[in-house]
Design a protein around this motif. Sequence first.
Motif, PDB file in Angstrom:
ATOM      1  N   ALA A 147       0.864  -1.190   0.000  1.00  2.64           N
ATOM      2  CA  ALA A 147       0.000   0.000   0.000  1.00  2.64           C
ATOM      3  C   ALA A 147       0.898   1.237   0.000  1.00  2.64           C
ATOM      4  O   ALA A 147       1.753   1.366  -0.864  1.00  2.64           O
ATOM      5  CB  ALA A 147      -0.982  -0.033   1.156  1.00  2.64           C
ATOM      6  N   ASN A 148       0.742   2.105   0.987  1.00  2.18           N
ATOM      7  CA  ASN A 148       1.529   3.349   1.031  1.00  2.18           C
ATOM      8  C   ASN A 148       2.747   3.227   1.950  1.00  2.18           C
ATOM      9  O   ASN A 148       3.288   4.231   2.401  1.00  2.18           O
ATOM     10  CB  ASN A 148       0.643   4.498   1.509  1.00  2.18           C
ATOM     11  N   PHE A 149       3.205   2.010   2.213  1.00  2.00           N
ATOM     12  CA  PHE A 149       4.250   1.766   3.208  1.00  2.00           C
ATOM     13  C   PHE A 149       5.344   0.891   2.599  1.00  2.00           C
ATOM     14  O   PHE A 149       5.045  -0.106   1.929  1.00  2.00           O
ATOM     15  CB  PHE A 149       3.617   1.049   4.407  1.00  2.00           C
ATOM     16  N   LYS A 150       6.606   1.255   2.824  1.00  3.24           N
ATOM     17  CA  LYS A 150       7.725   0.446   2.335  1.00  3.24           C
ATOM     18  C   LYS A 150       8.244  -0.423   3.477  1.00  3.24           C
ATOM     19  O   LYS A 150       8.787   0.082   4.452  1.00  3.24           O
ATOM     20  CB  LYS A 150       8.850   1.314   1.786  1.00  3.24           C
ATOM     21  N   SER A 151       8.064  -1.735   3.344  1.00  2.00           N
ATOM     22  CA  SER A 151       8.531  -2.693   4.342  1.00  2.00           C
ATOM     23  C   SER A 151       9.971  -3.067   4.001  1.00  2.00           C
ATOM     24  O   SER A 151      10.251  -3.557   2.912  1.00  2.00           O
ATOM     25  CB  SER A 151       7.631  -3.932   4.337  1.00  2.00           C
ATOM     26  N   GLU A 152      10.888  -2.827   4.949  1.00  2.33           N
ATOM     27  CA  GLU A 152      12.321  -3.007   4.697  1.00  2.33           C
ATOM     28  C   GLU A 152      12.875  -4.331   5.205  1.00  2.33           C
ATOM     29  O   GLU A 152      13.929  -4.776   4.747  1.00  2.33           O
ATOM     30  CB  GLU A 152      13.101  -1.875   5.369  1.00  2.33           C
ATOM     31  N   VAL A 153      12.205  -4.946   6.168  1.00  3.95           N
ATOM     32  CA  VAL A 153      12.676  -6.215   6.734  1.00  3.95           C
ATOM     33  C   VAL A 153      11.497  -7.167   6.892  1.00  3.95           C
ATOM     34  O   VAL A 153      10.345  -6.735   6.948  1.00  3.95           O
ATOM     35  CB  VAL A 153      13.379  -6.021   8.105  1.00  3.95           C
ATOM     36  N   LEU A 154      11.797  -8.472   6.988  1.00  5.92           N
ATOM     37  CA  LEU A 154      10.761  -9.481   7.186  1.00  5.92           C
ATOM     38  C   LEU A 154      10.881 -10.032   8.597  1.00  5.92           C
ATOM     39  O   LEU A 154      11.860 -10.701   8.939  1.00  5.92           O
ATOM     40  CB  LEU A 154      10.920 -10.621   6.171  1.00  5.92           C
ATOM     41  N   VAL A 155       9.888  -9.726   9.422  1.00  6.48           N
ATOM     42  CA  VAL A 155       9.843 -10.244  10.789  1.00  6.48           C
ATOM     43  C   VAL A 155       9.458 -11.721  10.706  1.00  6.48           C
ATOM     44  O   VAL A 155       8.540 -12.093   9.971  1.00  6.48           O
ATOM     45  CB  VAL A 155       8.824  -9.451  11.639  1.00  6.48           C
ATOM     46  N   LEU A 156      10.165 -12.561  11.457  1.00  5.75           N
ATOM     47  CA  LEU A 156       9.968 -14.005  11.358  1.00  5.75           C
ATOM     48  C   LEU A 156       8.978 -14.527  12.389  1.00  5.75           C
ATOM     49  O   LEU A 156       8.960 -14.090  13.543  1.00  5.75           O
ATOM     50  CB  LEU A 156      11.304 -14.718  11.533  1.00  5.75           C
ATOM     51  N   GLY A 157       8.170 -15.466  11.959  1.00  5.04           N
ATOM     52  CA  GLY A 157       7.202 -16.104  12.837  1.00  5.04           C
ATOM     53  C   GLY A 157       6.822 -17.464  12.296  1.00  5.04           C
ATOM     54  O   GLY A 157       7.249 -17.864  11.209  1.00  5.04           O
ATOM     55  N   VAL A 158       6.011 -18.159  13.067  1.00  6.05           N
ATOM     56  CA  VAL A 158       5.546 -19.498  12.711  1.00  6.05           C
ATOM     57  C   VAL A 158       4.024 -19.508  12.817  1.00  6.05           C
ATOM     58  O   VAL A 158       3.468 -18.967  13.777  1.00  6.05           O
ATOM     59  CB  VAL A 158       6.131 -20.550  13.685  1.00  6.05           C
ATOM     60  N   TYR A 159       3.356 -20.126  11.837  1.00  8.70           N
ATOM     61  CA  TYR A 159       1.904 -20.274  11.919  1.00  8.70           C
ATOM     62  C   TYR A 159       1.583 -21.384  12.911  1.00  8.70           C
ATOM     63  O   TYR A 159       2.115 -22.490  12.815  1.00  8.70           O
ATOM     64  CB  TYR A 159       1.306 -20.622  10.553  1.00  8.70           C
ATOM     65  N   ASN A 160       0.706 -21.078  13.874  1.00  9.94           N
ATOM     66  CA  ASN A 160       0.290 -22.092  14.836  1.00  9.94           C
ATOM     67  C   ASN A 160      -0.861 -22.920  14.248  1.00  9.94           C
ATOM     68  O   ASN A 160      -1.238 -22.735  13.080  1.00  9.94           O
ATOM     69  CB  ASN A 160      -0.071 -21.462  16.193  1.00  9.94           C
ATOM     70  N   THR A 161      -1.436 -23.818  15.036  1.00  9.87           N
ATOM     71  CA  THR A 161      -2.504 -24.692  14.539  1.00  9.87           C
ATOM     72  C   THR A 161      -3.775 -23.929  14.177  1.00  9.87           C
ATOM     73  O   THR A 161      -4.610 -24.438  13.438  1.00  9.87           O
ATOM     74  CB  THR A 161      -2.841 -25.787  15.577  1.00  9.87           C
ATOM     75  N   ASP A 162      -3.920 -22.701  14.679  1.00 13.24           N
ATOM     76  CA  ASP A 162      -5.063 -21.849  14.328  1.00 13.24           C
ATOM     77  C   ASP A 162      -4.758 -20.931  13.157  1.00 13.24           C
ATOM     78  O   ASP A 162      -5.511 -20.008  12.871  1.00 13.24           O
ATOM     79  CB  ASP A 162      -5.491 -21.015  15.537  1.00 13.24           C
ATOM     80  N   ASP A 163      -3.609 -21.149  12.490  1.00 13.62           N
ATOM     81  CA  ASP A 163      -3.176 -20.367  11.329  1.00 13.62           C
ATOM     82  C   ASP A 163      -2.923 -18.898  11.675  1.00 13.62           C
ATOM     83  O   ASP A 163      -3.193 -18.004  10.890  1.00 13.62           O
ATOM     84  CB  ASP A 163      -4.187 -20.485  10.190  1.00 13.62           C
ATOM     85  N   LYS A 164      -2.416 -18.677  12.898  1.00 11.90           N
ATOM     86  CA  LYS A 164      -2.049 -17.332  13.357  1.00 11.90           C
ATOM     87  C   LYS A 164      -0.545 -17.299  13.594  1.00 11.90           C
ATOM     88  O   LYS A 164       0.045 -18.290  14.012  1.00 11.90           O
ATOM     89  CB  LYS A 164      -2.816 -16.993  14.626  1.00 11.90           C
ATOM     90  N   VAL A 165       0.082 -16.155  13.321  1.00  8.03           N
ATOM     91  CA  VAL A 165       1.539 -16.042  13.394  1.00  8.03           C
ATOM     92  C   VAL A 165       2.011 -15.834  14.831  1.00  8.03           C
ATOM     93  O   VAL A 165       1.571 -14.904  15.508  1.00  8.03           O
ATOM     94  CB  VAL A 165       2.047 -14.889  12.507  1.00  8.03           C
TER      95      VAL A 165
END
Length: 112
Positions: free
Chosen positions: A78-96
């Motif tokens: 959108a109107n935002f430049k994302s410079e890094v990728l924050v790392l996470g794992v999807y749990n069994t409820d498909d949430k990070v």
Amino acid sequence: MKDEISFEDFLKTDIRVGTIIEVNDFPKARKPAYQLKIDFGSLGIKKSSAQITDLYTKEELLHKQVSAIINFKPRQIANFKSEVLVLGVYNTDDKVVLLQPSKTIKNGEQVS
């Protein structure tokens, strides 16, 4: 499982620890997300868009340490430049669920 890579391929990925210093809502994102500012010490402050609104409030993210890939090409969301990728794992409820150090680490330290 994804294709096997070499150790040299892994070394191309620069994963660092940083502390979230600012969290804002991101209403223009297609999926619910926050805009984060993350302090990586001597590497500076970097911005990221993170779809982590299901499990984390803005208040609990502030001052939290996270792991992020810092050498991806910036991505316009959108109107935002994302410079890094924050790392996470999807749990069994498909949430990070964020990946973060179990002890406090100096900002900018490399994950190895």
